[in-house]
Design an enzyme around this catalytic site. Structure first.
Site, PDB file in Angstrom:
ATOM      1  N   GLU A 166      -4.014   3.131   6.928  1.00  0.00           N
ATOM      2  CA  GLU A 166      -4.383   2.082   7.956  1.00  0.00           C
ATOM      3  C   GLU A 166      -4.184   0.888   7.273  1.00  0.00           C
ATOM      4  O   GLU A 166      -5.003   0.279   7.112  1.00  0.00           O
ATOM      5  CB  GLU A 166      -6.201   3.146   8.815  1.00  0.00           C
TER       6      GLU A 166
HETATM    7  C1  NOJ Z   1     -10.269   3.345  12.071  1.00  0.00           C
HETATM    8  C2  NOJ Z   1     -10.071   4.872  12.413  1.00  0.00           C
HETATM    9  O1  NOJ Z   1      -9.838   5.767  11.771  1.00  0.00           O
HETATM   10  C3  NOJ Z   1      -8.526   5.041  13.671  1.00  0.00           C
HETATM   11  O2  NOJ Z   1      -8.435   6.235  14.277  1.00  0.00           O
HETATM   12  C4  NOJ Z   1      -8.270   3.874  15.138  1.00  0.00           C
HETATM   13  O3  NOJ Z   1      -7.273   4.266  15.595  1.00  0.00           O
HETATM   14  C5  NOJ Z   1      -8.700   2.226  13.532  1.00  0.00           C
HETATM   15  N1  NOJ Z   1      -9.965   2.020  13.269  1.00  0.00           N
HETATM   16  C6  NOJ Z   1      -8.931   1.558  15.156  1.00  0.00           C
HETATM   17  O4  NOJ Z   1      -9.857   1.432  15.656  1.00  0.00           O
END
Ligand code: NOJ
Length: 550
Positions: free
Chosen positions: A411
């Protein structure tokens, strides 16, 4: 971002400014840009998660998750939104794969909803074949389009029944229930899925689910709830890794990892030992809490020391941080084939010099203050400041602390507030991607073993307690329209270009998204070209001179 966290940051900032009037905010300014490409085979993609995108919350036999129930309670989510429909990804996944194909993704990261497969959380109760079919179709279509599925088994949506009957992650029985679920996923999807992530960001599940109560299931068990939940999550992770290792690895030849989220913590004063230690503590209480048992066999020493000391001061006979037996330590150590990293932002950290009056909690256990530079860009979520250099430091920290593991960035991205993105022109997101991906490239040159990058996220989606108010997507989703149409933001073209160039091969590749202005033209094309010509001419002239001499 909760009001609580906002106030905390504001409070921290005020504290810092008054305590450190001579603090130099200009240090660590953005470094220079690094032109270059990623190794061949580097994997590019984007992600999302079941509860955030699927919708179809009560369709085709799906059971309730703790998020379905939590979001339906008034006052828990911004504007009382729920993800009942969200992006309707359950129905629109074919359209989404077409978008991914057009962007030439190598992988797509998504999660499997546990209650869609086991409506009551338990295998013996009922297996929902319709849920299995949905993920079968999704996986098959991804593979038909040469997109590798990276599959998360737990992105926060615990079956509600398990919460009601046992207290969810407060209870050790979750370890076996989760293992049963994971085992079924290996059995049914593992012939095609080769990248498994057991848990997504367990820090949030533990702290926001069981300590602050901002997330489902909304418990506020201050000072103990998060540690207990994390303890069971780590054991569950290890058990699932062993299950794969002993029962499936030789046949399926896949990898099992975990995805940890961490901000980078930079000492306010890099010459002050107490700040250096506080910053290290910040990262250890964040990522180290989970990574250290998994890579090195036990909780970080600093967590054991701090929580142990505080527990003793509170008159408790034992530490609030649970203890792993020596057998458990051996069992947990080494249970990670690759490490997923979620990273969005950075904080400055300084030592806290006075005791907190706020009772015991995960936050007060750390004895530190978090600060932000008010000049850092923060286009969307209140907590998300763009600080690209922190990413490189975090990646290098992982390399040195955990023996240079194989890393997938699971991410990374930035949001915008609803009002900002009316014309889909998200130039701040392009800048964010450019700078963060460039820092990842520098980390690679430092020797960090990064194998792939996942932009967060493919679509605008339900952003937990913030509802739909924070949009992380490369694609804008019109949530007011029943069909939930997707529209590409400008960053789609930009990310696409990074993917097709496999990085930043030269200045033009990077900048051609936006035409150069007059000044940039002079400094970045005319001046370097004239300089290069001059050097060449001088070299030729020198050669002639030298030849004449000898
Ligand atoms: C981490 C989380 O895993 C994810 O679901 C979320 O959208 C992002 N943070 C952004 O807040």
């Amino acid at each position: 971002m909760s009001l609580q966290r906002m106030l905390k940051l504001l409070y921290a900032l005020v504290l810092c400014v008054s305590a450190n009037e001579d603090f130099d905010w200009t240090k660590n300014e953005r470094g220079s840009f690094y032109y270059g490409t990623f190794p061949t085979g580097f994997s590019w993609g984007a992600g999302g998660s079941a509860y955030q995108t699927e919708g179809a919350w009560d369709k085709d036999g799906k059971g309730m998750s703790i998020w379905d129930v939590f979001a339906h309670k008034k006052g828990k989510i911004f504007l009382n939104d729920t993800a009942d429909h969200s992006c309707e990804g359950y129905y629109k996944f074919k359209d989404d794969i077409t978008l991914m194909k057009d962007m030439k993704f190598n992988h797509y990261r998504f999660s499997i909803s546990w209650p869609r497969i086991f409506p009551n959380g338990i295998k013996a109760d009922h297996i929902n074949e319709k849920g299995i079919k949905y993920y079968d179709d999704l996986i098959n279509m991804l593979l038909d389009n040469n997109i590798t599925p990276i599959v998360t088994l737990y992105h926060w949506d615990l079956p509600q029944v398990l919460h009601e009957k046992y207290g969810g992650w407060q209870n050790a029985s979750m370890v076996n229930y989760f293992n049963d679920f994971a085992n079924l996923c290996f059995e049914r999807f593992g012939d095609r899925v080769k990248y498994w992530i057991t848990f997504n960001n367990p820090w949030s599940s533990a702290v926001e689910g069981y300590e602050t109560g901002e997330h489902a299931p909304g418990l506020k068990l201050k000072g103990t709830g998060a540690y207990k939940a994390a303890h069971h999550i780590i054991k569950a992770h290890a058990k699932v890794w062993h299950t794969y290792d002993t029962q499936w690895r030789s046949k399926q030849k896949g990898l099992v990892g975990i995805s940890l989220l961490a901000d980078w913590g930079e000492p306010v004063d890099i010459t002050n030992q107490r700040d250096i230690e506080a910053a290290e503590r910040y990262v250890q209480f964040y990522m180290g809490w989970f990574a250290t048992p998994i890579f090195n066999g036990d909780y970080p020493q600093v967590m054991k020391d701090y929580i142990g000391k505080k527990s003793a001061q509170q008159g408790l006979g034992t530490s609030r941080l649970p203890v792993f037996s020596s057998q458990e330590k051996t069992y947990i150590k080494g249970t990670c084939d690759f490490l997923g990293i979620g990273h969005f932002t950075t904080r400055y950290i300084t030592q806290k010099n006075y005791p907190s009056g706020r009772g015991n909690s995960y936050f007060t256990d750390r004895d530190l203050v978090e600060l932000v530079d008010p000049r850092w860009p923060d286009p969307g979520s209140e907590w998300l400041y763009s600080v690209p250099w922190g990413f490189r430091r975090l990646l290098n920290f992982v390399k040195t602390q955990y023996g240079n593991p194989m890393i997938y960035v699971t991410e990374n991205g930035v949001s915008e507030k609803v009002q900002r993105c009316t014309d889909l022109c998200d130039e701040w997101r392009m800048q964010y991607f450019k700078d963060y991906i460039n820092e990842m490239l520098k980390a690679l040159k430092d020797g960090v073993n990064v194998k792939g990058y996942t932009a967060w996220s493919l679509l605008d989606k339900f952003e937990w307690d913030e509802g739909f108010s924070e949009r992380f997507g490369l694609f804008y989703v019109d949530f007011l329209n029943k069909n939930k149409p997707r529209y590409p933001k400008a960053s789609v073209q930009y990310y696409k270009r990074i993917i097709s160039s496999n990085g930043f091969p030269n200045q033009r590749e990077v900048q051609s998204v936006k035409p150069l202005n007059h000044m940039e033209m002079v400094t970045e094309i005319v001046v370097p070209t004239v300089c290069t010509l001059c050097i060449l001419l001088a070299a030729v002239f020198l050669m002639f001179l030298l030849r004449g001499r000898f």
